[in-house]
Design an enzyme around this catalytic site. Structure first.
Site, mmCIF file in Angstrom:
data_model
loop_
_atom_site.group_PDB
_atom_site.id
_atom_site.type_symbol
_atom_site.label_atom_id
_atom_site.label_comp_id
_atom_site.label_asym_id
_atom_site.label_seq_id
_atom_site.Cartn_x
_atom_site.Cartn_y
_atom_site.Cartn_z
ATOM 1 N N LYS A 66 0.849 -1.202 0.000
ATOM 2 C CA LYS A 66 0.000 0.000 0.000
ATOM 3 C C LYS A 66 0.879 1.245 0.000
ATOM 4 O O LYS A 66 0.623 2.197 -0.746
ATOM 5 C CB LYS A 66 -0.923 0.003 1.229
ATOM 6 C CG LYS A 66 -2.115 -0.929 1.089
ATOM 7 C CD LYS A 66 -2.842 -1.143 2.411
ATOM 8 C CE LYS A 66 -3.897 -2.240 2.229
ATOM 9 N NZ LYS A 66 -4.361 -2.818 3.495
ATOM 10 N N GLN A 110 -5.284 -1.650 9.512
ATOM 11 C CA GLN A 110 -5.242 -2.985 8.917
ATOM 12 C C GLN A 110 -5.928 -3.997 9.829
ATOM 13 O O GLN A 110 -5.647 -4.065 11.027
ATOM 14 C CB GLN A 110 -3.775 -3.380 8.662
ATOM 15 C CG GLN A 110 -3.585 -4.714 7.964
ATOM 16 C CD GLN A 110 -4.009 -4.701 6.504
ATOM 17 O OE1 GLN A 110 -3.979 -3.672 5.828
ATOM 18 N NE2 GLN A 110 -4.424 -5.853 6.013
ATOM 19 N N ASP A 133 -11.719 2.841 3.979
ATOM 20 C CA ASP A 133 -12.179 1.450 3.928
ATOM 21 C C ASP A 133 -13.700 1.371 3.775
ATOM 22 O O ASP A 133 -14.229 0.326 3.395
ATOM 23 C CB ASP A 133 -11.817 0.734 5.244
ATOM 24 C CG ASP A 133 -10.557 -0.098 5.154
ATOM 25 O OD1 ASP A 133 -10.278 -0.632 4.061
ATOM 26 O OD2 ASP A 133 -9.849 -0.215 6.171
HETATM 27 N N1 GUN Z 1 -7.667 -6.837 5.898
HETATM 28 C C1 GUN Z 1 -8.034 -7.548 4.805
HETATM 29 N N2 GUN Z 1 -8.691 -6.771 3.917
HETATM 30 C C2 GUN Z 1 -8.750 -5.538 4.476
HETATM 31 C C3 GUN Z 1 -9.290 -4.309 4.028
HETATM 32 O O1 GUN Z 1 -9.873 -4.179 2.936
HETATM 33 N N3 GUN Z 1 -9.139 -3.252 4.887
HETATM 34 C C4 GUN Z 1 -8.519 -3.383 6.093
HETATM 35 N N4 GUN Z 1 -8.442 -2.299 6.863
HETATM 36 N N5 GUN Z 1 -8.008 -4.509 6.528
HETATM 37 C C5 GUN Z 1 -8.111 -5.577 5.726
#
Ligand code: GUN
Length: 307
Positions: A66, A110, A133
């Site tokens: 990311k 996350q 998100d």
């Molecule tokens: N863990 C797995 N997929 C995601 C996501 O799309 N967002 C977040 N914050 N954590 C994740």
């Protein structure tokens, strides 16, 4: 573009492969173009903060990717790491600090968080305007009532691929297998917004294969390696595989989806591969959401990249 009427006949050829890697590359380029434009015209640099608690190796890889892709799109990337034994109050204090930081337009914590932290409490502490998100209850409610929301990245990526493949989705039967807050439920809301007839099924649904055989669009998001076989598929259906599972094959570990790709691609009209399908779209949509959040926070029109 495949007309909806073509979906009832058995395809003469194997399924078209939906290239998520190529689509994500082009989306990231469009985001980078718009980022450069608002930098030049408004003097704004969109910023994304990612918070990782603990040292789960898979999460660490996602977070690193990311950061790399955020910087490549011309945005500012802020990474915050807390130890796995960090308490909820420490994490909440960090979230509040990021909420108040004008250089941060998107905040992603996350998931999963360590078991001693209530993830709902943390998600709902994020400023909804910075909730890239789309997991905050306000954004969930806005999406569910058809209002302007931050939309969860993976379902948003799936909708982009579907619209690129099919054009209008109106009137099609869509079956979502999986009911998570991250994928299944928002996916169903987005399909409804596109005027699909939507069924949410899950591991405890009765006669899952029969439900899936009714799908013009099948979204597989159950997290069970290669669970969905060819006899679950309506000939010509468009199959979107959200699963990313590690499986042992011939003594080697490899990534597989929730769909038995080799078999299903003989029946479906189009299908996403794993890897190279939905996966690359998730981070590209995260960048798009960060740009959108920056524009909305500063009272600018939504960028042209949104669906
Ligand atoms: N863990 C797995 N997929 C995601 C996501 O799309 N967002 C977040 N914050 N954590 C994740």
């Amino acid at each position: 573009m495949t007309p909806a009427t073509a979906q009832t006949a058995r395809p003469a050829a194997p399924a078209a492969i939906i290239d998520g890697t190529a689509f994500a590359t082009s989306l990231r380029q469009r985001v980078a173009f718009e980022v450069a434009r608002i930098k030049n015209q408004q003097g704004l640099t969109p910023g994304l903060a990612v918070v990782l608690v603990g040292d789960d190796p898979a999460s660490a890889v996602y977070v690193r990717n990311k950061g790399t892709q955020t910087r490549a799109a011309g945005m500012a990337s802020f990474e915050h790491r807390l130890p796995s034994n960090a308490d909820a109050e420490t994490l909440l204090a960090l979230v509040r600090q990021l909420n108040d930081d004008p250089s941060v337009h998107g905040i992603l914590v996350q998931l999963p968080l360590p078991g001693h932290i209530d993830s709902d409490l943390v998600i709902n502490a994020i400023d909804p305007a910075k909730d890239v998100d789309g997991f905050h209850i306000l954004n969930v409610g806005l999406l569910g009532t058809g209002q302007k929301a931050m939309v969860p990245c993976t379902p948003l990526g799936c909708i982009m691929l579907l619209k690129d493949q099919l054009g209008s989705l109106a009137g099609l039967n869509a079956v979502v297998v999986g009911r998570s807050n991250i994928v299944g439920k928002p996916m169903a809301q987005l399909l409804l917004r596109e005027s699909c007839t939507v069924t949410i099924a899950h591991s405890r649904s009765r006669d899952l294969p029969a439900i899936c055989r009714n799908a013009d669009i099948l979204i597989a998001a159950v997290g069970r390696p290669e669970m969905i076989g060819a006899d679950w598929i309506k000939p010509g259906a468009v199959v979107i595989d959200v699963g990313i599972n590690r499986a042992e094959r011939d003594g080697r570990s490899r990534l597989v989806g929730d769909v038995d790709f080799a078999a299903v691609s003989q029946v479906a009209g189009a299908i996403t591969p794993v890897p190279g399908g939905v996966g690359p779209m998730t981070i590209a949509c995260l960048l798009a959401n960060t740009l959108t959040a920056c524009c909305r926070i500063h009272g600018l029109p939504d960028p042209a990249i949104a669906v």
